[in-house]
Design an enzyme around this catalytic site. Structure first.
Site, PDB file in Angstrom:
ATOM      1  N   GLU A 248       0.852  -1.185   0.000  1.00 15.68           N
ATOM      2  CA  GLU A 248       0.000   0.000   0.000  1.00 15.68           C
ATOM      3  C   GLU A 248       0.890   1.238   0.000  1.00 15.68           C
ATOM      4  O   GLU A 248       1.520   1.550   1.029  1.00 15.68           O
ATOM      5  CB  GLU A 248      -0.869  -0.043   1.261  1.00 15.68           C
ATOM      6  N   LYS A 380     -11.373 -14.333  14.324  1.00 18.53           N
ATOM      7  CA  LYS A 380     -11.309 -13.936  12.910  1.00 18.53           C
ATOM      8  C   LYS A 380     -12.651 -13.543  12.323  1.00 18.53           C
ATOM      9  O   LYS A 380     -12.906 -13.736  11.136  1.00 18.53           O
ATOM     10  CB  LYS A 380     -10.658 -15.052  12.066  1.00 18.53           C
ATOM     11  N   ASP A 456      -0.828 -14.019  12.584  1.00 20.04           N
ATOM     12  CA  ASP A 456      -1.878 -14.555  11.712  1.00 20.04           C
ATOM     13  C   ASP A 456      -2.652 -13.376  11.111  1.00 20.04           C
ATOM     14  O   ASP A 456      -3.395 -12.690  11.826  1.00 20.04           O
ATOM     15  CB  ASP A 456      -2.807 -15.445  12.539  1.00 20.04           C
ATOM     16  N   HIS A 554      -3.481  11.536  -3.205  1.00 18.13           N
ATOM     17  CA  HIS A 554      -3.868  10.486  -4.139  1.00 18.13           C
ATOM     18  C   HIS A 554      -3.272  10.739  -5.511  1.00 18.13           C
ATOM     19  O   HIS A 554      -2.712   9.853  -6.141  1.00 18.13           O
ATOM     20  CB  HIS A 554      -5.399  10.423  -4.262  1.00 18.13           C
TER      21      HIS A 554
END
Ligand code: ADP
Length: 576
Positions: A248, A380, A456, A554
């Site tokens: 990212e 999760k 995880d 952006h």
């Protein structure tokens, strides 16, 4: 047979198949001229000899000359005719035979032939695919190295066996006793089955032994991710450089700016409020009344010691903290909570829960265990129970950012930040019906550090629960910012934390492995560092939004700008 022979190396005397090219061996290969020339010459010779002999035959019939009396030119023409005929038959005939009866050679050099016969294509598009190129890891270019995991000729046999389905792919590691080789064989078999060489996916340069039985089954390679460094982050009197694995753009730069603002303001402080992993099995009874009896039994303080002893047998690090029960009719959901040392703790808590379930069967023989996990855990998945009760480490982290730092580093003002936080992170999230999402982009930072440090990544769901608070302090001049994160699920032993790259990132933070003096101290410290990093990320992004830099950022940094000197101010705004 050996797949290595496709390598464009010089034919050696010991090579069983010296031809490096995947092209078939043909009769014409023996001729010194290019094939297009020899074909023309022999075709012309054939036609000329045939024409000459036909003319001579007609002449002899007309003059009543015996046919078996041959002149020198006729003998020469006859020999030429036979020779050219042999050439043409051997050229076109052998090619035809080769194409209609695939041999073992086909199986090696044209994997798709094997695939077509054994794995009929499911669509016309698939069948129209050209044969896949040889696996680039086996033959790539002149610099290609022979992979060390193809040590002998037996690999072709095992690859073919996997392709045909005779050898299950999942037993390769135990069958070959070599994880690197197993991954290479599996990869080559996959290439032949699918036609996809997956050229961009690296195979070499990874220790496949280290993931065996622990992290990933049936490996065929690994995905490489960039790791950026944000920091230093000044937290609880120490400085940390934060490894962030992400694709990212702007994220690391944004967090870096937040770290700077925190550090020059005197640093952040954190507190671990709670540390306990949870697991909640679901059991069923014949009636709701019996289900309620189990709940009362588990909540009775006089049973607590026995249950704790039974639970703690699972590990020297597991320590039962409590059992919270919820009923749904005849079904009981028991949320066990326990400390797990430096392990994230899912395995540990599950073993302890199993011990208790076995023990309970004596007093509650009519109890039917439906599942060791009944989702009241809750692992999760977004769930209010984690947000309210906490899971893993519950951490609060705070800092006071000086007015001048807000203005100079963050390019905004304290009132603008406070107002934005109220309207976006609090009111806006309430409008959205958020569950633990009262923040700008906690999950960005959590995910990046989780991946870098071998956590995880799926537990990012609840580990990113966060409420960000901002308030003007010191007579309204400075900014108090805090993040409260009730369920950061991290460990520094077990799972992916022992892998070389991830362990290096944990080492950078000073939390690699088990803390021998105080078990659990490393994993708790990691949780506070993550909270500190989230604090930095929140500060930077919120500042960029408050300064109205979102669109600018952006446009600039999603257009592959290489100049990161300006990133700090604008980078934060991309991910929110
Ligand atoms: P998890 O429970 O997070 O899935 P694992 O069971 O894979 O973790 O790993 C925990 C293992 O590490 C256990 O076998 C435990 O005995 C061992 N261990 C060694 N030192 C520690 C420690 N300080 N804290 C927790 N576990 C530890």
């Amino acid at each position: 047979m050996d797949v290595r022979r496709r390598l464009p190396s010089k034919p050696a005397a010991s090579d069983r198949n010296p031809a490096p090219s995947p092209v078939r061996v043909q009769a014409s290969d023996a001729l010194p001229l290019p094939i297009r020339h020899t074909n023309k010459i022999f075709s012309a010779l054939f036609m000329a000899a045939l024409y000459f002999l036909m003319c001579r035959w007609r002449e002899k019939v007309r003059t009543s000359t015996p046919l078996h009396l041959l002149t020198l030119s006729e003998i020469f023409a006859f020999v030429s005719l036979v020779a050219s005929l042999i050439y043409l038959i051997s050229f076109f005939g052998i090619t035809y035979v080769q194409s209609s009866i695939p041999s073992n050679e086909d199986e090696i050099d044209e994997g798709v032939v094997v695939d077509d016969r054994r794995f009929p294509p499911t669509s016309s598009a698939q069948s129209a695919n050209p044969p896949p190129p040889p696996c680039p890891l086996l033959v790539d270019n002149a610099n290609a190295k022979i992979p060390s995991f193809y040590p002998d000729d037996n690999d072709e046999e095992i690859v073919s066996s996997v392709v045909s389905g005779k050898t299950p792919s999942y037993i390769l590691e135990s069958k070959l006793g070599d994880c690197q080789r197993a991954a290479g064989v599996r990869r080559e078999a996959l290439r032949r089955i699918t036609g996809s060489a997956m050229q961009g996916l690296p195979l070499q340069g990874f220790d496949y032994q280290s993931i065996l039985g622990q992290c990933c089954e049936m490996p065929i390679g690994y995905v490489s991710l960039p790791v950026g460094i944000a920091g230093p982050l000044s937290l609880d009197g120490r400085t940390y450089y934060l490894p962030m694995a992400t694709t990212e753009g702007c994220l690391v730069a944004s967090t870096n700016r937040g770290c700077k603002a925190i550090s020059v303001s005197g640093g952040a402080e954190s507190v671990v409020l709670r540390d306990g992993m949870t697991r909640a099995p679901v059991v069923r009874f014949g009636s709701a009344k019996r289900a309620a009896q189990l709940k009362f039994f588990l909540e009775d303080p006089s049973n607590s010691d026995t249950l704790t002893v039974v639970f703690n047998r699972s590990s020297r690090f597991a320590r039962l903290q409590g059992i919270q029960c919820a009923l749904a009719g005849k079904n009981v959901y028991m949320r066990f909570s326990c400390s797990t040392g430096d392990a994230m703790g899912m395995n540990m808590v599950s073993k302890g829960v199993q011990n208790v379930l076995d023990y309970l069967q004596d007093d509650f023989p009519d109890m039917e265990v439906i599942s060791i996990s009944g989702n009241f855990c809750s692992d999760k998945k977004p769930a209010a129970v984690n947000w309210i009760e906490g899971r893993g480490k519950s951490v609060v982290c705070e800092a006071i950012i000086k007015e001048e730092v807000v203005m100079k580093v963050l390019k905004t003002s304290v009132p603008a930040l406070v107002e934005l936080n109220t309207l976006k992170n609090l009111a806006g999230s309430a409008v959205a019906g958020a569950l633990g999402g009262f923040n700008a982009h906690a999950s960005n930072i959590v995910s990046a550090i989780f991946i870098a440090t071998g956590q995880d990544p799926a537990q990012n769901v609840e580990s990113s629960h966060c409420i960000t608070m901002m308030e003007a302090v010191n007579e309204g001049k400075d900014l108090h910012i805090s993040v409260t994160m009730p369920s950061i699920e991290v460990g520094t032993v077990g799972g992916g934390t022992q892998l070389a790259a991830q362990a290096a990132c944990l080492d950078l933070l000073g939390v690699k492995g088990a803390n021998l003096e105080s078990p659990g101290a490393n994993s708790r410290l990691l949780a506070t560092i993550i909270a500190g990093a989230v604090l930095a990320g929140e500060l930077s992004l919120m500042s960029a939004l408050a300064a109205g830099q979102l669109v600018k950022s952006h446009m600039k940094y999603n257009r592959s700008s290489r100049d990161i000197s300006q990133v700090a101010a604008a980078a934060a705004t991309k991910n929110h």
